[in-house]
Design a protein around this motif. Structure first.
Motif, PDB file in Angstrom:
ATOM      1  N   LEU A  40       0.804  -1.174  -0.115  1.00 49.94           N
ATOM      2  CA  LEU A  40      -0.129   0.107  -0.124  1.00 49.94           C
ATOM      3  C   LEU A  40       0.852   1.262  -0.009  1.00 49.94           C
ATOM      4  CD1 LEU A  40      -2.997  -0.926   2.689  1.00 49.94           C
ATOM      5  CD2 LEU A  40      -3.105  -0.789   0.026  1.00 49.94           C
ATOM      6  N   ALA A  41       2.167   1.151   0.622  1.00 52.29           N
ATOM      7  CA  ALA A  41       2.971   2.288   0.535  1.00 52.29           C
ATOM      8  C   ALA A  41       3.529   2.579  -0.969  1.00 52.29           C
ATOM      9  CB  ALA A  41       4.379   1.946   1.546  1.00 52.29           C
ATOM     10  N   ALA A  42       3.074   1.902  -1.754  1.00 52.65           N
ATOM     11  CA  ALA A  42       3.612   2.257  -3.367  1.00 52.65           C
ATOM     12  C   ALA A  42       2.169   3.284  -3.809  1.00 52.65           C
ATOM     13  CB  ALA A  42       3.260   1.063  -4.229  1.00 52.65           C
ATOM     14  N   SER A  43       1.231   3.392  -3.164  1.00 49.35           N
ATOM     15  CA  SER A  43       0.325   4.452  -3.297  1.00 49.35           C
ATOM     16  C   SER A  43       0.441   5.698  -2.734  1.00 49.35           C
ATOM     17  CB  SER A  43      -1.160   3.835  -2.886  1.00 49.35           C
ATOM     18  OG  SER A  43      -2.273   4.709  -2.825  1.00 49.35           O
ATOM     19  N   ASN A  44       0.675   6.544  -3.408  1.00 50.42           N
ATOM     20  CA  ASN A  44       0.759   8.107  -3.001  1.00 50.42           C
ATOM     21  C   ASN A  44      -0.369   8.511  -2.054  1.00 50.42           C
ATOM     22  OD1 ASN A  44       2.494  10.727  -2.803  1.00 50.42           O
ATOM     23  ND2 ASN A  44       0.580  11.589  -3.795  1.00 50.42           N
ATOM     24  N   LYS A  45      -1.669   7.979  -2.322  1.00 47.67           N
ATOM     25  CA  LYS A  45      -3.053   8.223  -1.409  1.00 47.67           C
ATOM     26  C   LYS A  45      -2.770   7.947  -0.250  1.00 47.67           C
ATOM     27  CE  LYS A  45      -7.969   8.016  -1.761  1.00 47.67           C
ATOM     28  NZ  LYS A  45      -9.319   7.418  -2.442  1.00 47.67           N
ATOM     29  N   PHE A  46      -2.118   6.614  -0.243  1.00 46.44           N
ATOM     30  CA  PHE A  46      -2.131   6.053   1.147  1.00 46.44           C
ATOM     31  C   PHE A  46      -0.844   6.543   1.926  1.00 46.44           C
ATOM     32  CE2 PHE A  46       0.023   2.848   3.907  1.00 46.44           C
ATOM     33  CZ  PHE A  46      -0.917   2.325   4.467  1.00 46.44           C
ATOM     34  N   VAL A  47      -0.014   7.084   1.466  1.00 44.38           N
ATOM     35  CA  VAL A  47       1.193   7.532   1.966  1.00 44.38           C
ATOM     36  C   VAL A  47       0.785   8.854   2.747  1.00 44.38           C
ATOM     37  CG1 VAL A  47       3.449   8.638   1.656  1.00 44.38           C
ATOM     38  CG2 VAL A  47       3.001   6.517   0.703  1.00 44.38           C
ATOM     39  N   MET A  48      -0.021   9.721   1.605  1.00 44.70           N
ATOM     40  CA  MET A  48      -0.392  11.152   2.295  1.00 44.70           C
ATOM     41  C   MET A  48      -1.546  11.201   3.306  1.00 44.70           C
ATOM     42  SD  MET A  48       2.225  12.648   1.022  1.00 44.70           S
ATOM     43  CE  MET A  48       1.705  14.082   1.545  1.00 44.70           C
ATOM     44  N   LYS A 139       8.825   4.031   2.873  1.00 43.68           N
ATOM     45  CA  LYS A 139      10.080   3.244   2.256  1.00 43.68           C
ATOM     46  C   LYS A 139      10.517   2.382   3.471  1.00 43.68           C
ATOM     47  CE  LYS A 139      12.048   7.547  -0.080  1.00 43.68           C
ATOM     48  NZ  LYS A 139      13.005   8.324   0.079  1.00 43.68           N
ATOM     49  N   TYR A 140      10.175   2.668   4.828  1.00 46.40           N
ATOM     50  CA  TYR A 140      10.751   1.627   5.791  1.00 46.40           C
ATOM     51  C   TYR A 140       9.925   0.480   5.926  1.00 46.40           C
ATOM     52  CZ  TYR A 140      13.699   5.546   7.576  1.00 46.40           C
ATOM     53  OH  TYR A 140      14.591   6.675   7.614  1.00 46.40           O
ATOM     54  N   MET A 141       8.488   0.812   5.684  1.00 47.65           N
ATOM     55  CA  MET A 141       7.507  -0.365   5.519  1.00 47.65           C
ATOM     56  C   MET A 141       7.865  -1.404   4.457  1.00 47.65           C
ATOM     57  SD  MET A 141       3.437  -0.192   5.984  1.00 47.65           S
ATOM     58  CE  MET A 141       3.089  -0.041   4.392  1.00 47.65           C
ATOM     59  N   GLN A 142       8.095  -0.455   3.451  1.00 49.70           N
ATOM     60  CA  GLN A 142       8.396  -1.393   2.248  1.00 49.70           C
ATOM     61  C   GLN A 142       9.810  -2.293   2.239  1.00 49.70           C
ATOM     62  OE1 GLN A 142       7.546   1.490  -1.073  1.00 49.70           O
ATOM     63  NE2 GLN A 142       6.149  -0.079  -1.910  1.00 49.70           N
ATOM     64  N   SER A 143      10.640  -1.738   3.039  1.00 51.17           N
ATOM     65  CA  SER A 143      11.902  -2.612   3.131  1.00 51.17           C
ATOM     66  C   SER A 143      11.867  -3.655   4.209  1.00 51.17           C
ATOM     67  CB  SER A 143      12.927  -1.356   3.723  1.00 51.17           C
ATOM     68  OG  SER A 143      12.773  -1.228   4.951  1.00 51.17           O
ATOM     69  N   VAL A 144      10.911  -3.870   4.869  1.00 55.40           N
ATOM     70  CA  VAL A 144      10.804  -5.162   5.487  1.00 55.40           C
ATOM     71  C   VAL A 144      10.544  -6.280   4.913  1.00 55.40           C
ATOM     72  CG1 VAL A 144       9.547  -6.103   7.625  1.00 55.40           C
ATOM     73  CG2 VAL A 144       9.944  -3.458   7.449  1.00 55.40           C
ATOM     74  N   THR A 145      11.491  -7.299   5.195  1.00 55.28           N
ATOM     75  CA  THR A 145      11.379  -8.481   4.246  1.00 55.28           C
ATOM     76  C   THR A 145      10.631  -9.556   5.673  1.00 55.28           C
ATOM     77  OG1 THR A 145      13.552  -9.238   5.499  1.00 55.28           O
ATOM     78  CG2 THR A 145      13.404  -8.047   3.363  1.00 55.28           C
ATOM     79  N   GLU A 146       9.993 -10.352   4.916  1.00 53.68           N
ATOM     80  CA  GLU A 146       9.371 -11.462   5.655  1.00 53.68           C
ATOM     81  C   GLU A 146      10.247 -12.181   6.631  1.00 53.68           C
ATOM     82  OE1 GLU A 146       5.858 -13.089   6.029  1.00 53.68           O
ATOM     83  OE2 GLU A 146       5.275 -11.079   5.133  1.00 53.68           O
TER      84      GLU A 146
END
Length: 283
Positions: A40-48, A139-146
């Motif tokens: 979801l962090a890839a969505s600018n709407k979600f981020v903002m 960025k930090y959320m997307q960088s977390v790996t399983e």
């Protein structure tokens, strides 16, 4: 004739490619719930939609920073509020998408005080990174790996020991990981609280749950919306697991006073029910 043969060959190859791609999708299945939320962090709407949090400084007098080893050969950071008396009750806390910041520590100290004799451990799935802007948080959320997240969680489970009764709580990013922590805790799991996090959608995983779940969700949430919550409720029934569902006329992030989405009545109600839920399951 040659054109007809060529067309037939192309159609056959296209159908084969489609079948193979479809088979691949079926084999791999849907993305894990935590990855779905991270995407979801890839969505600018979600981020903002996550406005920059208000400044907050908190210095605990009773908690302290700790580290513990993880199975991947690394070290994990955490913040611990140690029980005053010997106990097997441990609450593992998972931070929002901002990271393990002062609000999480302050909220954990409050929970620690209200629950009584329990050791509270704030896990750090960002490995020391704390965001102050929505862009960095994404960025930090997307960088977390399983693999790394599970190593940190399993390290915490090993840290508290095999006799520990494990409870979990988390918000947003941490809401989904609260449920995942409960699943990783196996038979040691004793109670799970999740605030507006992505639910697990794998029925086999839900059937393996060893404890009840309390979910605090927001009806105005555009992402973990009422449709997602309704599916989670139905899945929990199918898995024959108990879900205590609370839904509020609020938005995503309503429980954080430093957020513009903060909703005081919803926060008070959700917090009271969460503490009561955890207390009722502690020995």
């Amino acid at each position: 004739m040659k054109k007809l043969l060529l067309l037939t060959t192309l159609l056959f190859c296209g159908a084969l490619t489609f079948a193979q791609s479809k088979k691949a999708v079926v084999c791999h299945g849907p993305l894990p719930a935590t990855q779905q939320f991270a995407m979801l962090a890839a969505s600018n709407k979600f981020v903002m939609a996550h406005k920059k949090p208000l400044p907050l400084h908190f210095q605990s007098k009773i908690g302290k920073a700790i580290t513990y080893k993880t199975a991947d050969g690394k070290t994990a950071n955490a913040f611990e509020f140690k029980a005053k008396n010997p106990t097997n009750n441990y609450l593992l806390v998972v931070h929002e998408w901002w990271g393990l910041n002062d609000w999480v520590k302050k909220e954990s100290e409050k929970i620690y005080t209200d629950l009584g004799n329990v050791t509270v451990i704030d896990m750090d799935l960002y490995d020391g990174k704390v965001a102050t802007t929505p862009q960095d948080a994404g960025k930090y959320m997307q960088s977390v790996t399983e693999d790394r997240a599970k190593a940190i969680i399993n390290g915490a489970i090993a840290y508290v020991g095999s006799k520990a009764r494990i409870y979990t709580i988390g918000w947003c990013f941490g809401g989904g990981w609260s449920l995942q922590t409960t699943l990783l805790a196996g038979k040691q799991a004793a109670g799970c609280v999740m605030y507006y996090g992505m639910p697990e959608q794998n029925l086999a995983a839900l059937k393996a749950l060893n404890c009840d779940v309390l979910g605090n969700f927001a009806n105005k949430d555009q992402w973990i919306n009422t449709k997602v919550v309704a599916k989670f409720e139905a899945d929990m029934k199918t898995a024959d697991k108990k879900l205590y569902l609370n839904q509020y006329d609020a938005d995503h992030g309503f429980a954080n006073p430093s957020s513009p989405a903060y909703n005081s009545p919803a926060t008070t109600a959700a917090y009271g029910k969460s503490i009561a839920f955890l207390k009722a399951r502690m020995k």
